[in-house]
Write a protein that holds these residues in place. Structure first.
Motif: not given
Length: 468
Positions: A189-201
């Protein structure tokens, strides 16, 4: 102690308690508990439950995962890593359905770092689901180690709480942070890697205190909920790698991949000094409330000390310092209480004189033995055997019924027949002499039956007795 001293002490105690309350209010565990309590109270989660000490499997996780298709970053990347928890299962299915390369972290990093999941061409949705569920992840996929060269363009993490500023709070074990740091050390991974999370509102906060986050915490770039996509405008600072002085030796013993990385850093001359005391949350984690409720039902109850015998009490006193064992209590069947014979008066009033000159009633005669069988056994009245005949040269294919039919046709009726067909003989027992000789089983039989008069054979010596 004077009154002023007591007042000063009370004030100092109250100030310390207020300070402790402020510290508790500004901790990650406080926000975790708020989210877990709210989700449980409003029944916003699915299996597994309860959600405490877990990444919540919130209702609407499929809708939140479907928001990935609206991200340009998801459409343009090929290598994606998705968290192995249950709420991210829909995201794992979505990655494979869109013909992208899927990496899944090994749970608790026990047997490696990642697993590369592949499916056969033309796999159905049910086959894809079986490949990415918890059981499928254990048995499928290729294990990726610290020395393998891979590239990850997008990460999908699970969270307990997140803020619109990009701060993320996990379940408190630190696995996601360690995985990200290990991937940094590998160059995956590097600075270009996107980090996403899925949660409830309900897991999304407007702000979270900055002081509760450390340099090893991984921030996020996108927050996906069942109803919206939240993009983080200003990216927060990310970790730079493994921080060895905050890890304990127990972590290395449980995670071979972490130990392998330490050996690599030791070979390069880097400082890999670990902390002396183990203060990780797993070492001090409180006991779960519902984890072993069924085991508690099956737990054996120890015997009370008052019911122990004297010998047991002596053994316990001798083994006070030894380990105590809980023995299983045996079940006894209580017999009906029967009065003793000397306590029963005689029916006829007969008495006898005892040692002290007192009259003692004579014991009654013993009762007849009780039979357990409801019906008495059937006993046939057998006549006395006067003599017996031994019939030999019987073929092994002949049955006792064939012999009986041959005897009846010729008017021969023995009182008892003892069959030894496997030896080629049988015995005919008579109460009077009326036997014949030169007999055949059938007119077509080539061999004659030889008959010889013998001495009487007792019934004790005969078995398999069959009457005609």
């Amino acid at each position: 102690m004077s009154q002023t001293e007591t007042e000063n002490q009370n004030q100092s105690d109250s100030s310390t308690t207020k300070q402790d309350e402020k510290e508790n209010e500004c901790s990650k565990q406080t926000f975790r508990k708020k989210v877990w309590d709210y989700l449980e109270k409003n029944k916003l989660t699915n299996f597994p439950r309860p959600v405490y000490w877990r990444i919540p499997n919130f209702k609407g996780s499929e809708q939140a995962a479907a928001k990935l298709l609206e991200l340009d970053e998801f459409k343009n990347v090929k290598y994606i890593e998705v968290n192995p928890d249950k709420p991210q299962e829909a995201a794992r299915i979505l990655v494979l359905e869109n013909q992208k390369n899927l990496y899944v972290p090994v749970p608790r990093l026990k047997d490696g770092l990642l697993k590369y999941i592949t499916i056969p061409e033309g796999a159905t949705k049910n086959e894809i689901r079986n490949a990415v569920n918890r059981r499928g992840l254990e048995y499928n996929g290729q294990t990726i180690g610290i020395n393998d060269e891979i590239q990850i363009d997008l990460l999908v993490l699970g969270s307990v709480a997140v803020s619109k500023e990009g701060y993320r709070i996990g379940k408190g074990r630190g696995y996601a942070d360690l995985e990200f740091a290990l991937l940094l050390e590998m160059g995956a991974v590097s600075d270009k890697t996107i980090v996403v999370t899925t949660v409830h509102d309900s897991q999304v906060f407007d702000t979270l205190p900055k002081e509760i986050f450390m340099e090893y915490d991984v921030p996020v770039d996108y927050i996906l909920t069942p109803t919206q996509i939240i993009s983080i405008e200003k990216r927060l600072r990310r970790p730079t790698g493994i921080i060895w002085n905050i890890l304990s030796q127990r972590r290395l013993n449980l995670m071979p991949v972490l130990k392998a990385l330490k050996d690599i850093h030791d070979g390069k001359g880097k400082d890999t000094t670990l902390k002396d005391t183990d203060t990780d949350i797993e070492a001090n984690e409180p006991r779960r409330r519902f984890a072993n409720r069924y085991k508690r039902l099956r737990r054996r109850r120890p015997r009370s000390e008052t019911k122990n015998s004297e010998s047991q009490g002596e053994e316990a006193s001798n083994n006070e310092n030894g380990p105590q064992r809980n023995y299983r209590r045996r079940k006894f069947f209580h017999r009906r209480k029967v009065a003793r014979q000397q306590d029963k008066p005689s029916e006829n009033g007969d008495t006898s004189v005892g040692e002290n000159g007192q009259s003692v009633p004579k014991p009654p005669p013993p009762p007849p033995p009780r039979r357990n069988n409801r019906f008495p056994p059937f006993r046939r009245n057998l006549r006395q055997i006067d003599f017996s005949l031994m019939v030999s040269n019987i073929e092994k294919t002949v049955r006792v019924r064939d012999l009986k039919n041959a005897l009846i046709e010729r008017g021969i009726k023995p009182n008892v027949i003892t069959w030894r067909g496997y030896k080629g003989i049988c015995y005919l027992h008579y109460a009077k002499s009326n036997a014949k000789s030169n007999l055949k089983i059938s007119p077509d039989s080539e061999t004659n039956l030889s008959v010889k008069i013998m001495e009487p054979v007792s019934r004790i010596e005969t078995i398999n007795v069959t009457t005609v």
